[in-house]
Write a protein that holds these residues in place. Structure first.
Motif, PDB file in Angstrom:
ATOM      1  N   SER A 262       0.856  -1.189   0.000  1.00 31.43           N
ATOM      2  CA  SER A 262       0.000   0.000   0.000  1.00 31.43           C
ATOM      3  C   SER A 262       0.894   1.242   0.000  1.00 31.43           C
ATOM      4  N   THR A 282      -2.002   7.172   5.965  1.00 39.72           N
ATOM      5  CA  THR A 282      -3.149   7.293   5.072  1.00 39.72           C
ATOM      6  C   THR A 282      -2.740   7.014   3.634  1.00 39.72           C
ATOM      7  N   THR A 283      -3.626   6.356   2.901  1.00 42.50           N
ATOM      8  CA  THR A 283      -3.372   6.171   1.474  1.00 42.50           C
ATOM      9  C   THR A 283      -3.918   7.373   0.705  1.00 42.50           C
ATOM     10  N   LEU A 364      -6.513  -0.974  13.682  1.00 43.17           N
ATOM     11  CA  LEU A 364      -5.699  -2.052  14.255  1.00 43.17           C
ATOM     12  C   LEU A 364      -4.326  -1.532  14.645  1.00 43.17           C
ATOM     13  N   TYR A 367      -0.947  -2.239  12.086  1.00 46.07           N
ATOM     14  CA  TYR A 367      -0.862  -1.759  10.701  1.00 46.07           C
ATOM     15  C   TYR A 367      -0.605  -0.263  10.659  1.00 46.07           C
ATOM     16  N   ILE A 372      -5.369   6.767  12.652  1.00 50.07           N
ATOM     17  CA  ILE A 372      -5.794   7.273  11.340  1.00 50.07           C
ATOM     18  C   ILE A 372      -6.434   8.657  11.462  1.00 50.07           C
ATOM     19  N   HIS A 378     -15.481  10.112   2.330  1.00 54.64           N
ATOM     20  CA  HIS A 378     -14.865   9.327   1.265  1.00 54.64           C
ATOM     21  C   HIS A 378     -14.298   7.982   1.697  1.00 54.64           C
ATOM     22  N   ARG A 381     -15.902   2.976   6.035  1.00 54.63           N
ATOM     23  CA  ARG A 381     -15.859   2.682   7.476  1.00 54.63           C
ATOM     24  C   ARG A 381     -16.027   3.953   8.295  1.00 54.63           C
ATOM     25  N   ARG A 462       0.798  -5.030   4.219  1.00 51.61           N
ATOM     26  CA  ARG A 462      -0.166  -5.659   5.097  1.00 51.61           C
ATOM     27  C   ARG A 462       0.491  -6.813   5.874  1.00 51.61           C
TER      28      ARG A 462
END
Ligand code: ANZ
Length: 601
Positions: A262, A282-283, A364, A367, A372, A378, A381, A462
Motif C-alpha cells: 500500500s 493514510t493512502t 488495528l 498496521y 488514522i 470518502h 468505514r 499488510r
C-alpha cells in the motif's frame, strides 16, 4: 491380467532397497531434475489419502526423468515437530521424540509399500539434532542481519552504519538501535491467552465466540515477550520476485494479496494541549481537508496520555472489551462500529482546525501507525462511524457524474471514487488543491507536507512481523541466553545444536511459559565470570523446519556446513514442487523469505 501384488511388489521393493536403485547420482555432468514433495507431518494415524495422491504424481515424473537420462533428486522427510506428540507426552509421559520416531517409521513403511522411488539415504527429519542444528544456525543469521533499504538487501549486522546522534548517546543507545534493525527481535507481542489452561493459543484454537477450543474458557489478548521476524522488510523483494516465478497464478495472487503493498503517506497531527504529535498512515493524504475526526487503536502506546481524566473510565472499559475481539471481528464491515471519544483534540495541519480524537477498534494496532485520520465523506468505514456518533461529514471531492451527487455533496452519502476537489484550500496554511483530480491532489499534498516536515510518502505492507515463537516443548530451542544484566547472547556455533532437555512432566510453566521453564538444569546457566543467565524458554514454530528443508536434501549429511555451495548450485532451483494450496501464503512465503536472506548473506 492377474497381478499378484503380494508377490511382485515386495520382491521388487526388496530389490530396490538392496540395490539403492533410486539413489541420487553425484554425477554433476548430467542434466539435473529436482522433484520435491511437501514433506508430511508424521501423525499417529499414518498416511492419509492426500499424501499418495501428490506423491504418486511426482513419482511418475521422477521415473520418467531418470529414464530420460536426468540425474534426479527425489527425496522424502518429515516435518516432525507438532502439538499432538507433545499432548501425548503430557498425558502419558512418553517423550515426544519416541512417539515421533514411531510415527516416522510407520510413514516410511507405508510409503515404501506403495513403491515410491525416493532416495532414502537423503531422508531428513526436522526434529533430528543434526538437522535442527542448522535451523538454529539460520536463526542466528537472521538475528545478525539487517535489511539495507537502499540496496534492498540483507547485510551482516556488523556492517550497520550507526548514526552520530545515536553514538553520542552511549553504548546502550547503540545497542537499542542495532536491536531495532535485526531481522529477528525479541519484544512484547499480542497473543491469545487462556487463563484457565495458562497457555497461549494459536488463532486456530480460538473459536469464533472467543472461547478456547480445549476448555471453553474465554481467551484474552495478552502482551508476552516473543520472538518476531521482520519479514515485511523483504516485502518489496517478495512481491517483485513473484513476477519471474513459474508458479500457478492463483498462488502468486494469494501471495500478492497477503503481502498487500500500500502506498500512501504518514502525517503528523499536533495534539491540542499536549505538545506532542500523533502520526497517522493514510493512502489518501489528498483528503486531509475532509478529515473530521481521528481514531487511535485501543492498544496505541499514546492512548494513555491522550485520554483526558473525565474519559479515563469509559476508555478503559472500551479497551478491555476490544481485547476480547479478533482482528477479523474488529474489521468486519458488516459489524456495527464502536468507539469512545478520548476527550482530546488534534489540529488538522492543512487548515488548523480542531478535530476530536476517538479510540475505536476498527483501527488495528499492527498496521501503519495504529492511528488514522478519518474522512467520512470518502471512506465507508469512517462514514458509518461518523453517522453512528454524529460527527460532521465534509465532502471534498465533487462526484460530477454520480447519480446521488446532491446527497454526497450534502454529506449524506459516501463517495469513494475520483472527482474534482472542493472545500480543499486554506489561506491560513497556503495549501490549495481545489479543481485537481486524485493523482495530482495526492502529489501536491505530499510535496506540501514534506516541505513542511509534517509528513512523508511511505509504503506499507499488510504483511506483519512474523510471530516466531511458541510456548511449547516440542519445537526447536532458540540458541539464546538472557543474562541477568539484560544482555542477550546467542549460543556459539560450535555449541549447536542446542538440544531439548529430557523432562518428566511436559505441562506448561507458570504464567504460560513453555514447559522448558521447569527444566532448571537446562534453563539456568552461568558464564565464566559468574554472571547468571536463563535460556530462552519459547521454542520455534512448526514453520521453521520446513522453511529450508529443500536445501538440506541437497547435502543432508554435511556436518561442516548447512550445504555444499557447489551442490547447491547444481541442484537448485527445485524444478517441480507439488503440495497443497493451503501452504500458498505461509510455508511458501516464509521459505521464500528465508531463502532471500540466506542468498543475500
Ligand atoms: C484517510 C482516508 C481517506 C483513508 C479515504 C482511506 C480513504 P490500505 O489500502 O489497506 O493500506 N488505515 C490506516 N491504518 C489503519 C489501521 N491501523 N487500521 C485500520 N485502518 C487503517 O488502507 C489504508 C487506509 O486504511 C488508510 O487511508 C486509513 O484510512 C486506513 F478517503 O486515511 B485512510
Amino acid at each position: 491380467m492377474d497381478y499378484n501384488f503380494a508377490e511382485i511388489e515386495p520382491k521388487w521393493q526388496k530389490y530396490w532397497e538392496e540395490n539403492k536403485t533410486f539413489k541420487t547420482e553425484e554425477d554433476y555432468s548430467k542434466p539435473k531434475y529436482y522433484i520435491l514433495d511437501m514433506f508430511p507431518y508424521p501423525s499417529g494415524a499414518g498416511l492419509h489419502v492426500g499424501h499418495p495422491e501428490g506423491y504418486t504424481a511426482t513419482d511418475i515424473l521422477s521415473r520418467y526423468k531418470r529414464m530420460k537420462g536426468f540425474n534426479v533428486l527425489h527425496p522424502m522427510g518429515y516435518d516432525a515437530y507438532g502439538l499432538p506428540a507433545e499432548q501425548y507426552a503430557m498425558q502419558t509421559g512418553t517423550h515426544p521424540a519416541i512417539t515421533t520416531q514411531k510415527n516416522c517409521d510407520n510413514f516410511r513403511r507405508q510409503i515404501k509399500a506403495i513403491g515410491l522411488s525416493y532416495d532414502w539415504d537423503r531422508e531428513i527429519n526436522t526434529t533430528d539434532p543434526k538437522y535442527f542444528k542448522w535451523t538454529q544456525w539460520i536463526f542466528k543469521q537472521l538475528y545478525n542481519t539487517w535489511f539495507d533499504d537502499e540496496l534492498q538487501k540483507g547485510r551482516p549486522i556488523s556492517e550497520l552504519p550507526i548514526p552520530e546522534n545515536i553514538k553520542t548517546n552511549g553504548i546502550e543507545a547503540v545497542k537499542t538501535y542495532i536491536g531495532k534493525k535485526r531481522l529477528a527481535y525479541y519484544d512484547n507481542a499480542q497473543v491469545w491467552w487462556c487463563d484457565s489452561c495458562k497457555t497461549v493459543c494459536a488463532n486456530e484454537e480460538v473459536l469464533t465466540d472467543g472461547a478456547h477450543e480445549k476448555c471453553g474458557n474465554q481467551v484474552i489478548r495478552k502482551n508476552l515477550k516473543q520472538w518476531l521476524l521482520r519479514i515485511p522488510q523483504y516485502g518489496e523483494r517478495l512481491l517483485q520476485g513473484l513476477d519471474t516465478l513459474d508458479w500457478p497464478t492463483g498462488v502468486k495472487d494469494m501471495q500478492r494479496n497477503w503481502i498487500g503493498k500500500s502506498t500512501g503517506a504518514e502525517v503528523d497531527f499536533e495534539i491540542d494541549g499536549l505538545n506532542k504529535k500523533l502520526r497517522v498512515y493514510t493512502t489518501r493524504p489528498d483528503t486531509l481537508f475532509g478529515a473530521t475526526y481521528m481514531v487511535i487503536a485501543p492498544e496505541h502506546k499514546m492512548l494513555d496520555e491522550i485520554v483526558t481524566a473525565d474519559k479515563k473510565e469509559a476508555v478503559e472499559r472500551y479497551i478491555n472489551a476490544a481485547a476480547l475481539k479478533s482482528d477479523l471481528d474488529r474489521t468486519d464491515l458488516a459489524k456495527e462500529k464502536t468507539g469512545v471519544f478520548t476527550g482530546r483534540y488534534a489540529i488538522n495541519p492543512v487548515n488548523n482546525q480542531l478535530i476530536p480524537i476517538w479510540v475505536a477498534d476498527y483501527v488495528l494496532t499492527g498496521y501503519g501507525t495504529g492511528a488514522i485520520m478519518a474522512v467520512p465523506a470518502h471512506d465507508t468505514r469512517d462514514f458509518e462511524f461518523a453517522k453512528e456518533f454524529n460527527i460532521p461529514v465534509i465532502c471534498i471531492l465533487d462526484p460530477k457524474q454520480a447519480e446521488n451527487r446532491e446527497e454526497i455533496l450534502a454529506g449524506n452519502a459516501c463517495w469513494t471514487e475520483d472527482g474534482e476537489y472542493i472545500n480543499s484550500a486554506s489561506t491560513e496554511t497556503g495549501l490549495d488543491i481545489n479543481g485537481l483530480n486524485k493523482t495530482a491532489g495526492i502529489e501536491k499534498t505530499v510535496k506540501w507536507l514534506e516541505s513542511r516536515n509534517i509528513g512523508e510518502a511511505t509504503v506499507n505492507f499488510r504483511l506483519r512481523d512474523w510471530l516466531f515463537s511458541r510456548q511449547r516443548y516440542w519445537g526447536e530451542p532458540f540458541p539464546v541466553i538472557h543474562w541477568e544484566d539484560g544482555e542477550v547472547t546467542l549460543v556459539e556455533d560450535e555449541d549447536l545444536p542446542l538440544q531439548l532437555p529430557e523432562m518428566e512432566k511436559y505441562s506448561p510453566g507458570d504464567s504460560g511459559e513453555s514447559p522448558l521453564a521447569n527444566a532448571h538444569d537446562w534453563l539456568l546457566v552461568t558464564d565464566k565470570n559468574g554472571r547468571k543467565g536463563r535460556r530462552e524458554t519459547n521454542t520455534m514454530p512448526q514453520w521453521a523446519g520446513s522453511c529450508w528443508y529443500y536445501l538440506r536434501y541437497i547435502d543432508p549429511n554435511n556436518t561442516e556446513n548447512i550445504f555444499d555451495i557447489k551442490k547447491e548450485q547444481y541442484w537448485m532451483p527445485v524444478d517441480l514442487y507439488v503440495g497443497g494450496a493451503e501452504h500458498a501464503v505461509f510455508h511458501l512465503l516464509y521459505s521464500r523469505f528465508w531463502h532471500k536472506v540466506l542468498f543475500d548473506l
